[in-house]
Design a protein around this motif. Structure first.
Motif, PDB file in Angstrom:
ATOM      1  N   GLU A  26      -6.522   9.650   5.413  1.00  0.00           N
ATOM      2  CA  GLU A  26      -6.844   8.965   4.060  1.00  0.00           C
ATOM      3  C   GLU A  26      -8.318   8.704   4.422  1.00  0.00           C
ATOM      4  N   PRO A  27      -9.181   8.930   3.230  1.00  0.00           N
ATOM      5  CA  PRO A  27     -10.533   8.497   3.642  1.00  0.00           C
ATOM      6  C   PRO A  27     -11.201   7.300   3.749  1.00  0.00           C
ATOM      7  N   HIS A  28     -10.057   6.257   3.496  1.00  0.00           N
ATOM      8  CA  HIS A  28     -10.653   5.037   3.993  1.00  0.00           C
ATOM      9  C   HIS A  28      -9.296   4.051   3.606  1.00  0.00           C
ATOM     10  N   SER A  29      -9.407   2.670   3.961  1.00  0.00           N
ATOM     11  CA  SER A  29      -8.132   2.106   3.938  1.00  0.00           C
ATOM     12  C   SER A  29      -7.676   2.021   2.492  1.00  0.00           C
ATOM     13  N   GLU A  30      -6.044   1.794   2.433  1.00  0.00           N
ATOM     14  CA  GLU A  30      -5.536   1.762   1.341  1.00  0.00           C
ATOM     15  C   GLU A  30      -5.867   0.440   0.455  1.00  0.00           C
ATOM     16  N   ALA A  31      -6.234  -0.712   1.335  1.00  0.00           N
ATOM     17  CA  ALA A  31      -6.547  -1.931   0.416  1.00  0.00           C
ATOM     18  C   ALA A  31      -7.896  -1.771  -0.135  1.00  0.00           C
ATOM     19  N   GLN A  32      -8.896  -0.837   0.482  1.00  0.00           N
ATOM     20  CA  GLN A  32     -10.145  -0.568  -0.330  1.00  0.00           C
ATOM     21  C   GLN A  32      -9.922   0.308  -1.386  1.00  0.00           C
ATOM     22  N   GLY A  33      -9.222   1.140  -1.380  1.00  0.00           N
ATOM     23  CA  GLY A  33      -8.936   2.116  -2.537  1.00  0.00           C
ATOM     24  C   GLY A  33      -8.143   1.286  -3.543  1.00  0.00           C
ATOM     25  N   MET A  34      -7.233   0.302  -3.457  1.00  0.00           N
ATOM     26  CA  MET A  34      -6.509  -0.519  -4.320  1.00  0.00           C
ATOM     27  C   MET A  34      -7.634  -1.544  -4.881  1.00  0.00           C
ATOM     28  N   TYR A  35      -8.619  -2.207  -4.027  1.00  0.00           N
ATOM     29  CA  TYR A  35      -9.536  -2.937  -4.691  1.00  0.00           C
ATOM     30  C   TYR A  35     -10.260  -2.245  -5.439  1.00  0.00           C
ATOM     31  N   ASP A  36     -10.852  -1.061  -5.265  1.00  0.00           N
ATOM     32  CA  ASP A  36     -11.834  -0.374  -6.084  1.00  0.00           C
ATOM     33  C   ASP A  36     -10.965  -0.089  -7.281  1.00  0.00           C
ATOM     34  N   TYR A  37      -9.744   0.158  -7.572  1.00  0.00           N
ATOM     35  CA  TYR A  37      -9.038   0.528  -8.563  1.00  0.00           C
ATOM     36  C   TYR A  37      -9.013  -0.383  -9.602  1.00  0.00           C
ATOM     37  N   LEU A  38      -8.742  -1.696  -9.008  1.00  0.00           N
ATOM     38  CA  LEU A  38      -8.364  -2.689  -9.986  1.00  0.00           C
ATOM     39  C   LEU A  38      -9.641  -3.516 -10.403  1.00  0.00           C
ATOM     40  N   SER A  75      -2.736   7.288  -4.715  1.00  0.00           N
ATOM     41  CA  SER A  75      -1.504   8.446  -5.283  1.00  0.00           C
ATOM     42  C   SER A  75      -1.136   8.264  -6.433  1.00  0.00           C
ATOM     43  N   ALA A  76      -0.071   8.880  -6.811  1.00  0.00           N
ATOM     44  CA  ALA A  76       0.586   8.437  -8.244  1.00  0.00           C
ATOM     45  C   ALA A  76       1.445   7.414  -7.801  1.00  0.00           C
ATOM     46  N   ALA A  77       2.147   7.450  -6.788  1.00  0.00           N
ATOM     47  CA  ALA A  77       3.085   6.049  -6.373  1.00  0.00           C
ATOM     48  C   ALA A  77       2.259   4.835  -6.358  1.00  0.00           C
ATOM     49  N   LEU A  78       0.897   4.840  -5.807  1.00  0.00           N
ATOM     50  CA  LEU A  78       0.221   3.667  -5.748  1.00  0.00           C
ATOM     51  C   LEU A  78      -0.423   3.310  -7.030  1.00  0.00           C
ATOM     52  N   LYS A  79      -0.578   4.310  -7.995  1.00  0.00           N
ATOM     53  CA  LYS A  79      -1.130   4.008  -9.115  1.00  0.00           C
ATOM     54  C   LYS A  79      -0.319   3.174  -9.979  1.00  0.00           C
ATOM     55  N   PHE A  80       1.123   3.599 -10.042  1.00  0.00           N
ATOM     56  CA  PHE A  80       2.116   2.982 -10.395  1.00  0.00           C
ATOM     57  C   PHE A  80       2.187   1.487 -10.170  1.00  0.00           C
ATOM     58  N   ARG A  81       2.054   1.299  -8.821  1.00  0.00           N
ATOM     59  CA  ARG A  81       1.918  -0.109  -8.404  1.00  0.00           C
ATOM     60  C   ARG A  81       0.694  -0.844  -8.789  1.00  0.00           C
ATOM     61  N   LEU A  82      -0.326  -0.471  -8.977  1.00  0.00           N
ATOM     62  CA  LEU A  82      -1.564  -0.786  -9.319  1.00  0.00           C
ATOM     63  C   LEU A  82      -1.570  -1.262 -10.785  1.00  0.00           C
ATOM     64  N   ASP A  83      -1.038  -0.370 -11.599  1.00  0.00           N
ATOM     65  CA  ASP A  83      -0.963  -0.576 -12.950  1.00  0.00           C
ATOM     66  C   ASP A  83      -0.100  -1.848 -13.378  1.00  0.00           C
ATOM     67  N   GLY A 111       0.823  -1.250  -0.093  1.00  0.00           N
ATOM     68  CA  GLY A 111      -0.058   0.048  -0.063  1.00  0.00           C
ATOM     69  C   GLY A 111       1.038   1.409  -0.095  1.00  0.00           C
ATOM     70  N   ALA A 112       0.343   2.503  -0.528  1.00  0.00           N
ATOM     71  CA  ALA A 112       0.730   3.592  -0.330  1.00  0.00           C
ATOM     72  C   ALA A 112      -0.484   4.799  -0.231  1.00  0.00           C
ATOM     73  N   GLN A 113      -0.163   5.842   0.003  1.00  0.00           N
ATOM     74  CA  GLN A 113      -1.396   6.735   0.177  1.00  0.00           C
ATOM     75  C   GLN A 113      -2.366   6.950  -0.661  1.00  0.00           C
ATOM     76  N   VAL A 114      -3.755   6.906  -0.127  1.00  0.00           N
ATOM     77  CA  VAL A 114      -5.023   7.033  -0.961  1.00  0.00           C
ATOM     78  C   VAL A 114      -5.303   8.310  -0.674  1.00  0.00           C
ATOM     79  N   GLY A 156      -2.922  -2.721   2.836  1.00  0.00           N
ATOM     80  CA  GLY A 156      -2.823  -1.345   3.543  1.00  0.00           C
ATOM     81  C   GLY A 156      -3.890  -0.902   4.422  1.00  0.00           C
ATOM     82  N   GLY A 157      -3.525  -0.544   5.456  1.00  0.00           N
ATOM     83  CA  GLY A 157      -4.504   0.150   6.342  1.00  0.00           C
ATOM     84  C   GLY A 157      -5.047   1.539   6.118  1.00  0.00           C
ATOM     85  N   GLN A 158      -5.521   2.160   6.928  1.00  0.00           N
ATOM     86  CA  GLN A 158      -6.208   3.591   6.873  1.00  0.00           C
ATOM     87  C   GLN A 158      -5.432   4.599   7.674  1.00  0.00           C
ATOM     88  N   GLY A 159      -4.584   5.387   7.076  1.00  0.00           N
ATOM     89  CA  GLY A 159      -4.043   6.451   7.704  1.00  0.00           C
ATOM     90  C   GLY A 159      -4.880   7.711   8.313  1.00  0.00           C
TER      91      GLY A 159
END
Length: 248
Positions: free
Chosen positions: A142-154, A110-118, A101-104, A136-139
């Motif tokens: 952050e509006p929600h957990s990084e894992a949730q943001g990554m899941y939604d993106y994929l 975030s840009a760094a996380l998009k690189f990882r997800l792509d 995970g990285a910042q959501v 990734g948890g929620q900092g």
């Protein structure tokens, strides 16, 4: 005079770079290191300008030079290890990917996380039997957990939700690996660690240390403008994990 000019230029660079890193709202306060560096270079300029070095006892001068030399040697070795893993391509047909995970942000990853997800997306498209753990948890920022943001993106990009496992408790890289490991057969599953190129070395070695037997790195790109900041930050991250016993 040349040393003083060089020191002033280094100070200006540190202050400007500090402002640049702060402006992107990276989610950490590591940008302050560049501000501290700028102040240190200003102090060094005054140190040289007023001839303070020459007033130090020779024994103290020698000790300072040795300490600086050892610090530089350690830095070169660690950065060499980081660079050695920056081009990691991984292996085909892995059982699992762990995407660190990285910042959501409110607007999405975030840009760094998009690189990882792509990078993970490309791999999952080419390897249809591989499952993916987004970690990734929620900092606090952050509006929600990084894992949730990554899941939604994929899922939005077309990856079957049944192939994605969410680990949403971790707060650092060591926990990313530890909490993701509960979904794995540590002895038999072949696992790829997906993260930005500067982060691969630490991610893979944390996984090995925690007992994942078959693990490789898959390097995602990173923003070249912030690569220097990330490489320096990763140096301190590796030192921290060494001190905490997470790497050895």
């Amino acid at each position: 005079m040349k040393k003083e000019i060089f020191s002033i230029l280094c100070s200006l660079f540190c202050f400007v770079y500090c402002i640049l890193i702060y402006s992107i709202k990276s989610g950490t306060r590591f940008y302050l290191v560049w501000g501290v560096g700028g102040c240190c270079f200003l102090g060094l300029t005054a140190f040289w300008h007023f001839g303070m070095w020459a007033r130090l006892p020779h024994g103290l001068q020698r000790a300072v030079v040795i300490l600086i030399g050892l610090g530089v040697l350690m830095f070169v070795i660690v950065e060499g290890c980081i660079i050695s893993a920056c081009g990691a391509k991984g292996e085909a047909h892995l059982d699992y990917l762990i995407v660190l995970g990285a910042q959501v942000k409110e607007t999405g990853p975030s840009a760094a996380l998009k690189f990882r997800l792509d990078t993970a997306y490309d791999y999952l498209v080419e390897n249809e039997n591989t499952r993916c753990i987004v970690s990734g948890g929620q900092g606090a920022n952050e509006p929600h957990s990084e894992a949730q943001g990554m899941y939604d993106y994929l899922v939005k990009k077309g990856i079957d939700k049944e192939r994605i496992i969410m680990e949403d408790r971790s707060t650092n890289t060591s926990e990313n690996i530890a909490f993701s490991s509960v979904f794995l057969d540590m002895e038999n599953d072949r696992v790829g660690i997906v993260t930005n190129n500067f982060h691969v070395f630490r991610g893979v070695h944390l996984a090995k240390h925690q007992g994942i037997r078959y693990v490789c790195g898959i390097a995602a790109p990173s923003d070249i403008y912030f690569l220097l900041n990330n490489m320096i930050r990763e140096f301190f991250g590796i030192l921290k994990d060494l001190v905490c016993g997470n790497l050895i």
